[in-house]
Structure formats: C-alpha cells, structure tokens
Design a protein around this motif. Structure first.
Motif, PDB file in Angstrom:
ATOM      1  N   SER A 166      39.766  28.772 -10.392  1.00  0.00           N
ATOM      2  CA  SER A 166      41.007  29.551 -10.479  1.00  0.00           C
ATOM      3  C   SER A 166      42.247  28.723 -10.167  1.00  0.00           C
ATOM      4  O   SER A 166      43.374  29.187 -10.380  1.00  0.00           O
ATOM      5  N   GLY A 167      42.051  27.504  -9.632  1.00  0.00           N
ATOM      6  CA  GLY A 167      43.191  26.661  -9.301  1.00  0.00           C
ATOM      7  C   GLY A 167      43.698  26.833  -7.894  1.00  0.00           C
ATOM      8  O   GLY A 167      44.794  26.369  -7.555  1.00  0.00           O
ATOM      9  N   GLU A 168      42.904  27.472  -7.024  1.00  0.00           N
ATOM     10  CA  GLU A 168      43.342  27.715  -5.642  1.00  0.00           C
ATOM     11  C   GLU A 168      43.538  26.403  -4.882  1.00  0.00           C
ATOM     12  O   GLU A 168      44.372  26.305  -3.994  1.00  0.00           O
ATOM     13  N   TRP A 169      42.714  25.378  -5.213  1.00  0.00           N
ATOM     14  CA  TRP A 169      42.850  24.067  -4.601  1.00  0.00           C
ATOM     15  C   TRP A 169      43.170  23.027  -5.672  1.00  0.00           C
ATOM     16  O   TRP A 169      42.848  23.213  -6.850  1.00  0.00           O
ATOM     17  N   SER A 170      43.757  21.929  -5.245  1.00  0.00           N
ATOM     18  CA  SER A 170      43.959  20.794  -6.144  1.00  0.00           C
ATOM     19  C   SER A 170      42.736  19.894  -6.083  1.00  0.00           C
ATOM     20  O   SER A 170      41.923  19.979  -5.152  1.00  0.00           O
ATOM     21  N   VAL A 171      42.617  19.005  -7.066  1.00  0.00           N
ATOM     22  CA  VAL A 171      41.434  18.156  -7.153  1.00  0.00           C
ATOM     23  C   VAL A 171      41.412  17.102  -6.050  1.00  0.00           C
ATOM     24  O   VAL A 171      40.368  16.483  -5.810  1.00  0.00           O
ATOM     25  N   ASP A 172      42.529  16.900  -5.351  1.00  0.00           N
ATOM     26  CA  ASP A 172      42.562  15.901  -4.283  1.00  0.00           C
ATOM     27  C   ASP A 172      42.691  16.532  -2.901  1.00  0.00           C
ATOM     28  O   ASP A 172      43.089  15.868  -1.936  1.00  0.00           O
ATOM     29  N   ASP A 173      42.324  17.805  -2.769  1.00  0.00           N
ATOM     30  CA  ASP A 173      42.368  18.471  -1.466  1.00  0.00           C
ATOM     31  C   ASP A 173      41.256  17.903  -0.584  1.00  0.00           C
ATOM     32  O   ASP A 173      40.072  18.067  -0.861  1.00  0.00           O
ATOM     33  N   ARG A 174      41.647  17.239   0.512  1.00  0.00           N
ATOM     34  CA  ARG A 174      40.665  16.500   1.319  1.00  0.00           C
ATOM     35  C   ARG A 174      39.629  17.408   1.986  1.00  0.00           C
ATOM     36  O   ARG A 174      38.424  17.123   1.903  1.00  0.00           O
ATOM     37  N   PRO A 175      39.998  18.508   2.669  1.00  0.00           N
ATOM     38  CA  PRO A 175      38.952  19.355   3.268  1.00  0.00           C
ATOM     39  C   PRO A 175      37.972  19.891   2.229  1.00  0.00           C
ATOM     40  O   PRO A 175      36.766  19.975   2.492  1.00  0.00           O
ATOM     41  N   LEU A 176      38.480  20.247   1.050  1.00  0.00           N
ATOM     42  CA  LEU A 176      37.596  20.738  -0.004  1.00  0.00           C
ATOM     43  C   LEU A 176      36.641  19.645  -0.462  1.00  0.00           C
ATOM     44  O   LEU A 176      35.420  19.866  -0.565  1.00  0.00           O
ATOM     45  N   LEU A 177      37.161  18.460  -0.743  1.00  0.00           N
ATOM     46  CA  LEU A 177      36.308  17.357  -1.200  1.00  0.00           C
ATOM     47  C   LEU A 177      35.254  17.023  -0.154  1.00  0.00           C
ATOM     48  O   LEU A 177      34.076  16.798  -0.493  1.00  0.00           O
ATOM     49  N   ASP A 178      35.654  16.989   1.119  1.00  0.00           N
ATOM     50  CA  ASP A 178      34.701  16.648   2.179  1.00  0.00           C
ATOM     51  C   ASP A 178      33.607  17.707   2.299  1.00  0.00           C
ATOM     52  O   ASP A 178      32.428  17.384   2.535  1.00  0.00           O
ATOM     53  N   THR A 179      33.976  18.971   2.128  1.00  0.00           N
ATOM     54  CA  THR A 179      32.988  20.045   2.214  1.00  0.00           C
ATOM     55  C   THR A 179      31.980  19.956   1.074  1.00  0.00           C
ATOM     56  O   THR A 179      30.764  20.042   1.290  1.00  0.00           O
ATOM     57  N   VAL A 180      32.478  19.785  -0.136  1.00  0.00           N
ATOM     58  CA  VAL A 180      31.581  19.717  -1.295  1.00  0.00           C
ATOM     59  C   VAL A 180      30.684  18.493  -1.196  1.00  0.00           C
ATOM     60  O   VAL A 180      29.475  18.560  -1.456  1.00  0.00           O
ATOM     61  N   ARG A 181      31.263  17.368  -0.768  1.00  0.00           N
ATOM     62  CA  ARG A 181      30.450  16.147  -0.665  1.00  0.00           C
ATOM     63  C   ARG A 181      29.366  16.303   0.399  1.00  0.00           C
ATOM     64  O   ARG A 181      28.235  15.852   0.208  1.00  0.00           O
ATOM     65  N   ALA A 182      29.660  16.931   1.531  1.00  0.00           N
ATOM     66  CA  ALA A 182      28.658  17.109   2.585  1.00  0.00           C
ATOM     67  C   ALA A 182      27.477  17.936   2.077  1.00  0.00           C
ATOM     68  O   ALA A 182      26.312  17.636   2.381  1.00  0.00           O
ATOM     69  N   THR A 183      27.768  18.969   1.298  1.00  0.00           N
ATOM     70  CA  THR A 183      26.688  19.787   0.739  1.00  0.00           C
ATOM     71  C   THR A 183      25.849  18.981  -0.244  1.00  0.00           C
ATOM     72  O   THR A 183      24.616  19.048  -0.236  1.00  0.00           O
ATOM     73  N   VAL A 184      26.508  18.219  -1.090  1.00  0.00           N
ATOM     74  CA  VAL A 184      25.791  17.401  -2.073  1.00  0.00           C
ATOM     75  C   VAL A 184      24.921  16.362  -1.373  1.00  0.00           C
ATOM     76  O   VAL A 184      23.772  16.125  -1.771  1.00  0.00           O
ATOM     77  N   VAL A 185      25.428  15.752  -0.324  1.00  0.00           N
ATOM     78  CA  VAL A 185      24.646  14.746   0.408  1.00  0.00           C
ATOM     79  C   VAL A 185      23.404  15.384   1.027  1.00  0.00           C
ATOM     80  O   VAL A 185      22.308  14.785   1.000  1.00  0.00           O
ATOM     81  N   ASP A 186      23.518  16.586   1.564  1.00  0.00           N
ATOM     82  CA  ASP A 186      22.340  17.265   2.120  1.00  0.00           C
ATOM     83  C   ASP A 186      21.315  17.551   1.023  1.00  0.00           C
ATOM     84  O   ASP A 186      20.105  17.366   1.214  1.00  0.00           O
ATOM     85  N   LYS A 187      21.770  18.037  -0.119  1.00  0.00           N
ATOM     86  CA  LYS A 187      20.839  18.286  -1.224  1.00  0.00           C
ATOM     87  C   LYS A 187      20.150  16.995  -1.656  1.00  0.00           C
ATOM     88  O   LYS A 187      18.943  16.981  -1.922  1.00  0.00           O
ATOM     89  N   LEU A 188      20.904  15.917  -1.711  1.00  0.00           N
ATOM     90  CA  LEU A 188      20.347  14.647  -2.157  1.00  0.00           C
ATOM     91  C   LEU A 188      19.386  14.061  -1.128  1.00  0.00           C
ATOM     92  O   LEU A 188      18.393  13.407  -1.484  1.00  0.00           O
ATOM     93  N   ALA A 189      19.650  14.312   0.156  1.00  0.00           N
ATOM     94  CA  ALA A 189      18.753  13.835   1.205  1.00  0.00           C
ATOM     95  C   ALA A 189      17.369  14.466   1.091  1.00  0.00           C
ATOM     96  O   ALA A 189      16.370  13.888   1.514  1.00  0.00           O
ATOM     97  N   VAL A 190      17.299  15.660   0.523  1.00  0.00           N
ATOM     98  CA  VAL A 190      16.029  16.308   0.258  1.00  0.00           C
ATOM     99  C   VAL A 190      15.445  15.861  -1.072  1.00  0.00           C
ATOM    100  O   VAL A 190      14.272  15.493  -1.179  1.00  0.00           O
ATOM    101  N   ALA A 191      16.266  15.860  -2.111  1.00  0.00           N
ATOM    102  CA  ALA A 191      15.760  15.598  -3.460  1.00  0.00           C
ATOM    103  C   ALA A 191      15.395  14.142  -3.679  1.00  0.00           C
ATOM    104  O   ALA A 191      14.366  13.830  -4.294  1.00  0.00           O
ATOM    105  N   ASN A 192      16.226  13.214  -3.183  1.00  0.00           N
ATOM    106  CA  ASN A 192      15.993  11.791  -3.437  1.00  0.00           C
ATOM    107  C   ASN A 192      16.812  10.956  -2.458  1.00  0.00           C
ATOM    108  O   ASN A 192      17.857  10.421  -2.808  1.00  0.00           O
ATOM    109  N   PRO A 193      16.339  10.835  -1.214  1.00  0.00           N
ATOM    110  CA  PRO A 193      17.144  10.143  -0.200  1.00  0.00           C
ATOM    111  C   PRO A 193      17.427   8.681  -0.533  1.00  0.00           C
ATOM    112  O   PRO A 193      18.436   8.125  -0.084  1.00  0.00           O
ATOM    113  N   LYS A 194      16.580   8.050  -1.334  1.00  0.00           N
ATOM    114  CA  LYS A 194      16.843   6.652  -1.706  1.00  0.00           C
ATOM    115  C   LYS A 194      18.128   6.514  -2.516  1.00  0.00           C
ATOM    116  O   LYS A 194      18.722   5.443  -2.540  1.00  0.00           O
TER     117      LYS A 194
END
Length: 437
Positions: A407-435
């Motif tokens: 919807s455009g509520e955040w910009s693509v360079d919003d730091r708290p948003l980027l950090d939140t999304v990246r933390a979730t992705v890292v957790d998923k990757l730590a399960v799926a393929n930690p290497k």
C-alpha cells in the motif's frame, strides 16, 4: 510406463527405440535418455503443472533451429509433437544427445573443467549475443511480458504473502531503467542449463521460458546467486561480469549498462523465488507429487535473502534465533532423534544402494529431514521472536505486513522495516539451509 513410452516413441520417430531411461532432475519437465537405431537422443516431455511460456514445444523447436542458424550451440532437434494423438500423452521434443556435463557443481569443482571455467563467461556472452540476433519476427509463439506486474499478480494468485518480495517490487518500480531494446530472450540461460566439456560450452538447453523482451534480462538472470551453486564467480559461479559483458559486446550484443543488468538481476532473484513457490504448489495441489518439488518450496527464503542483499547491501545480517526443543510426553527417542536416525539411514544405506534419479532423490530426502530436525529444535523460539518483531512494527501477521508494504505505508529504505524482514528471512534460512548464510 517405459514400455508404453518406448512403443509410442518408436512409432513417432520411425525407428527402433532402445536404452530408454528416466534421467534425474527436471522440475518442469521429464527428461529421458534413449537411442534410435543406436543414435543417442534425449526426450523432454512436459510435466503437469510445469512452468512454461510461449507457444509450446513446436514453437520451441522452431526457435532452437533459428538460434542454431545464428551460431548458438544447441542440441539438434530431431522431432517434436503435441502428445495428443501420438501416444506420448504430453507435448514433447526429441533432440540429439550432446555429450558433456550439465551438473553445475561438477562443472565448478572438478579438475576436468578447470580450463572451461576460465572460458565460460566469455562463451556465454557470445552465445547470448547470438540468441539476441535472432529476428523476433522469424519465430512464432513468443510473447512480450511486463514482468514486474506479472510477478506481482502471481504472488497474489498464489496466496502466499512475502514481505521481502513486496520490498523487492517497490525497489524495482522505483529503479526501473529505460528498455535496452526488443529481442528474443532465452529466459533461463544459466549454469545447469548448459552442456559443458573440458573446452567449455557445447550446447544451450531448456528453451521453454523463451519470450520477447529486453536482452539485458538474460545477462541479469545468469548472474543471479542461485545459479552460482556455491562458486565464487558472479556469472554462473565461474566468471566475472566484466568478462561476460565484454564478450557479449564483442560478439555484436548491445552495449551493456551494468546498472540495467543489475536491475534484471534483482528481478531475476525475485522471479526465481516466485517460481519456487509455483513448483512447490504443483506438488501440494497434486498436479505432480514429488519430494523434489516439495523441497523447492523451502528454497524461497534463499531468494528473499539474496533479494534483500541486493536492494539493501548496507544492512546488517542478524544472528538467527535459536531455541531448545519443547519437552514432550512421548517416549524417547524424541521426534527430532527419530528423524535424525532415519536421515542417517537415507544418507548411508539408501544412497549407497541406489543410483541415478533415486540416488538424487535420496539426497533431497536427507536434506528435508535435516531441515525438519532444525525446525523442531528452534521453530518455537523463532515463532515467538517473529511475533515480537511484527508487534514492534504494529502489524499482526506476515500477510498484514506484506499488504501494508504494497500500500506504500513504508518506503523501500525504511531501516526498522528492512531489519524486521531480514531477521525473519534469516530465521527461515537457518532452518531451511543454514550453509547459505
């Protein structure tokens, strides 16, 4: 089934079919080896739910012949059919077998291909320039696509919201380059779809995703991290972008703007992530039940991780959340220990006792079991951390977060948003393929 297939092929090709054998791999197509009157051939036949574009295999055969006329190294097409009235049951192509290696990890690691690795980036550049010389009006069944909107619509249709992909779509819209021109685009030119010998490139395979579009798409796709297979070179794991671009231009390709090629690399990363969802969906919906296709669904987080690295290269990579398995009233061994025991058997006895496609799938099964072990161990702690991160942003779920990014509520360079999304992705990757981290 193979006896029926051999009979149908003999009738369609007009000769004696022998040595028919299903080969490993092929997420969107079945691939078979055979001989026709002792001539080695390859059959490719569409799988239910396979990813494809364009006008089908007849149009694909015409494109391969047109590419060969421009000097692209290809496997010569012998015959093609619709599967409707020839007994093969699905559209198919038979081509002459080109000897060589297609397994990317062997190409990148074995001494046999040491010289080839120094040549491949340049050879790929020359081959792509030849593909892009094909007159778009000389081939049928190819269509142009506006891919950002196409993949946004696909994400919606699949019903699996991914905030990282929404960030990628925002970035792509904000950084869209001017078009480089109109050309025939291979659509899947990458390591794994190339036949390689000790001297380098012998043939370009898998033309089912060919379409009309910007020629820079092929260059960006070849540089997507997924096609490096652990190799160091950004081009297919074996070469540099500079060698690719210089060879492409020297062979008559259009001038390459690295920023434009990078935009297509970002889109290619997102695209492969969506295609992983699609391939897993063909298993989940019963179109084509396959442990390989099911496992591909857990590779989506690899593409999310790479996408964030491309659009937010300055962001820090957090440490994955860890936790202990929840206690259970069931007897020991625990669920995780039972999975571990079965995985060890698959990795040992089962793999040693099998060959070819079954051995390949035993490796897939072992990887899936290891993934489940990690999820049983750390999954509850990761879920709790994920809920806390979403609450800090004021959202209730992944779907809510994805919708509000759209919807455009955040910009693509919003730091708290980027950090939140990246933390979730890292957790998923730590399960799926930690290497991968």
């Amino acid at each position: 089934m193979s006896d029926d297939l051999a009979g149908a092929l003999a009738a369609a090709l007009g000769g004696a079919v022998g040595d028919l054998q299903r080969l490993s791999g092929g997420a969107s197509r079945e691939t078979w080896g055979l001989t026709l009157d002792d001539t080695p051939l390859i059959l490719q036949r569409e799988r239910p739910g396979g990813i494809r574009t364009g006008g089908g295999m007849a149009a694909e055969a015409g494109l391969i012949r047109a590419a060969a006329a421009e000097g692209v190294p290809v496997a010569d097409v012998v015959a093609t059919g619709s599967g409707d009235d020839d007994g093969l049951g699905a559209p198919w192509i038979v081509a002459r077998r080109v000897e060589g290696e297609t397994i990317a990890r062997r190409i990148l690691r074995e001494d046999t291909y040491a010289e080839a690795r120094t040549l491949l980036a340049g050879q790929c550049g020359a081959a792509l320039a030849a593909i892009h010389r094909v007159d778009p009006d000389s081939v049928t069944g190819l269509h142009e696509m506006e891919q950002v909107s196409q993949f946004r619509d696909l994400i919606d249709a699949l019903g699996q919201p991914h905030p990282a992909f929404e960030l990628g779509l925002l970035w792509l819209e904000a950084n869209r380059p001017p078009p480089s021109g109109r050309a025939v685009v291979h659509g899947d030119f990458r390591n794994g779809n190339l036949i390689v010998g000790p001297e380098g490139l012998r043939a370009v395979l898998d033309w089912e995703l060919a379409h009309l579009g910007d020629p820079m798409e092929d260059l960006g796709w070849l540089c997507v991290r997924a096609w490096r297979f652990g190799g160091d070179g950004p081009v297919g794991g074996f070469g540099t972008r500079e060698d690719l671009y210089e060879a492409y231009e020297a062979a008559g390709g259009r001038p390459v703007d690295p920023a434009v090629a990078r935009w297509w690399e970002v889109l290619g990363t997102l695209k492969w992530g969506v295609m992983c969802i699609i391939q897993a969906a063909t298993h989940l919906t019963g179109q084509s039940r396959s442990v390989e296709l099911a496992a591909i669904g857990r590779r989506v987080c690899e593409q999310e991780y790479d996408l964030l690295a491309l659009i937010d290269p300055a962001g820090d990579v957090p440490t994955p959340t860890v936790g202990a398995a929840e206690p259970s009233f069931h007897d020991v061994p625990t669920a995780g220990q039972l999975l571990e025991a079965v995985r060890e058997w698959v990795e040992g006895d089962a793999r040693q006792a099998t060959t070819g496609r079954v051995q390949f799938h035993s490796r897939v099964v072992a990887n899936v079991m290891a993934m489940l072990e990690r999820e049983l161990e750390s999954g509850p702690a990761m879920a709790e951390a994920h809920t806390f991160r979403l609450a800090a942003l004021g959202v209730a779920s992944e779907a809510d977060l994805a919708s509000r990014i759209r919807s455009g509520e955040w910009s693509v360079d919003d730091r708290p948003l980027l950090d939140t999304v990246r933390a979730t992705v890292v957790d998923k990757l730590a399960v799926a393929n930690p290497k991968y981290l």
